[in-house]
Write a protein that holds these residues in place. Sequence first.
Motif, short mmCIF file in Angstrom:
data_model
loop_
_atom_site.label_atom_id
_atom_site.label_comp_id
_atom_site.label_asym_id
_atom_site.label_seq_id
_atom_site.Cartn_x
_atom_site.Cartn_y
_atom_site.Cartn_z
N UNK A 1 0.84 -1.21 0.00
CA UNK A 1 0.00 0.00 0.00
C UNK A 1 0.87 1.25 0.00
N UNK A 2 1.31 1.72 -1.18
CA UNK A 2 2.04 2.99 -1.22
C UNK A 2 1.16 4.13 -0.71
N UNK A 3 1.73 5.19 -0.17
CA UNK A 3 0.94 6.31 0.32
C UNK A 3 0.02 6.86 -0.77
N UNK A 4 -1.23 7.19 -0.44
CA UNK A 4 -2.14 7.77 -1.43
C UNK A 4 -1.53 9.01 -2.07
N UNK B 1 27.89 -3.05 10.12
CA UNK B 1 27.98 -2.98 8.67
C UNK B 1 26.72 -3.63 8.09
N UNK B 2 26.47 -3.40 6.81
CA UNK B 2 25.26 -3.97 6.21
C UNK B 2 25.45 -4.21 4.71
N UNK B 3 24.74 -5.22 4.22
CA UNK B 3 24.62 -5.44 2.79
C UNK B 3 23.21 -5.90 2.47
N UNK B 4 22.82 -5.75 1.21
CA UNK B 4 21.47 -6.12 0.78
C UNK B 4 21.52 -7.01 -0.44
N UNK B 5 20.48 -7.82 -0.58
CA UNK B 5 20.29 -8.64 -1.76
C UNK B 5 18.88 -8.44 -2.29
N UNK B 6 18.76 -8.29 -3.60
CA UNK B 6 17.45 -8.15 -4.22
C UNK B 6 16.84 -9.54 -4.38
N UNK B 7 15.73 -9.78 -3.68
CA UNK B 7 15.08 -11.09 -3.72
C UNK B 7 13.98 -11.16 -4.78
N UNK B 8 13.35 -10.02 -5.07
CA UNK B 8 12.23 -10.02 -6.01
C UNK B 8 11.95 -8.58 -6.43
N UNK B 9 11.17 -8.43 -7.49
CA UNK B 9 10.75 -7.12 -7.97
C UNK B 9 9.27 -7.19 -8.34
N UNK B 10 8.59 -6.04 -8.24
CA UNK B 10 7.18 -5.99 -8.61
C UNK B 10 6.83 -4.60 -9.10
N UNK B 11 6.01 -4.52 -10.13
CA UNK B 11 5.50 -3.24 -10.61
C UNK B 11 4.19 -2.96 -9.91
N UNK B 12 4.11 -1.80 -9.24
CA UNK B 12 2.92 -1.46 -8.45
C UNK B 12 1.99 -0.51 -9.18
N UNK B 13 2.40 -0.02 -10.33
CA UNK B 13 1.52 0.88 -11.08
C UNK B 13 1.65 2.31 -10.58
N UNK B 14 0.54 2.88 -10.10
CA UNK B 14 0.54 4.28 -9.69
C UNK B 14 0.47 5.19 -10.89
N UNK B 15 0.46 6.50 -10.69
CA UNK B 15 0.39 7.44 -11.82
C UNK B 15 1.50 7.19 -12.83
N UNK B 16 1.11 6.99 -14.05
CA UNK B 16 2.08 6.73 -15.10
C UNK B 16 2.79 5.40 -14.98
N UNK B 17 2.30 4.53 -14.08
CA UNK B 17 2.95 3.23 -13.87
C UNK B 17 4.37 3.35 -13.36
#
Length: 354
Positions: free
Chosen positions: A176-179, A291-307
């Motif tokens: 739920x991205x902010x309105x 210290x910290x590192x990140x890994x991209x586990x998945x991606x998703x398109x949520x749409x919104x204005x102009x996608x």
Amino acid sequence: MATGKTDLGNAFEDFKLGQRLAHATPRTVTAGDVALYNALYGPRFSLFSSDEFARGCGLETAPVDPLIAFHLVFGKTVPDISLNAVANLGYAEGRFLAPLHPGDTLSAASEVIGLKENSNGRTGVVYVRTTGVNQRGVAVLSYVRWVMVRKRDPAAAVGEQSVPTLAPAVPAADLAPPPGLDFRKYDFALAGAPHAYEDYAVGEKIDHVDGMVVEEAEAQMATRLWQNTAKVHFNQFERAQDPSGRRLVYGGVVISTAKALSFNGLQNAGLVLAINGGRHVSPYFAGGTVFAWSQVLDKAELGGPGGAIGALRLRLVATVDRPCADFPDKDEAGAYAPGVILDLDYWAAVPKRG
């Protein structure tokens, strides 16, 4: 000395499946909370730092970092759930449902959804689902956490026990991205990096390079800021301390420190939408460099204005006194390597280039 009017906190045998707990002390969020959060952890995400930047993203003003909402609601739950905790163990099914702004008031309630006594008979694990609501009764966030709690009497009988089945991740469709959020005119230069949704690949690992020491005074102040009263963080006579006598640092301090460090490489992924799961792998005591590192586990398109709104599912791993370049987080048997203190799985919004 009499203790009849004081609250000694719940022990494991006091909890019952289905029990509902309304937590005391609603909290109005102020600009001072935001400033102190920034002073303690040093996050630099533009969406939370600038009203003008937020307006360029379709919002009226800069929202409060979602992790502030998490900490505030977590703190409300401590006197009822984890005052007598040995350790907070993990999180799941966390969703940020509405934005928070200075002037909003948060209150919280929890339901006990699982109980499991440990084989030692002296402790047990309590699972709760907590919801934080604003002054209009709108849910701002909801999450599950589980915590190890001492028994008051090792011989005390324990009622019905059950371990809940929890989803491995929040489905992208439930984010739920902010309105009003609109990334079509996102200013990558002001945000600090040009990296958009399209630039991240599933499986990619990002070393955030920088390290940050958390001092004892900072850890104590951060925990008090959220009105977290758990004894293991303050009481020198509690058991969760290292041989030098330092108190166990609140796990939320590690989460926010690691998230702030993730700016270097994830400058445009500051807006947390969900917490899929997480573990405090090992205790952290002040004085060690995180210290910290990140890994991209998945991606998703949520749409919104102009996608233009995308989401990255990210695994954030924090370590202590071990820089993360080529760091093996687990051995061949799947056990965590020494030095790993946090393993957090979350969704974050990120702009698409369009």
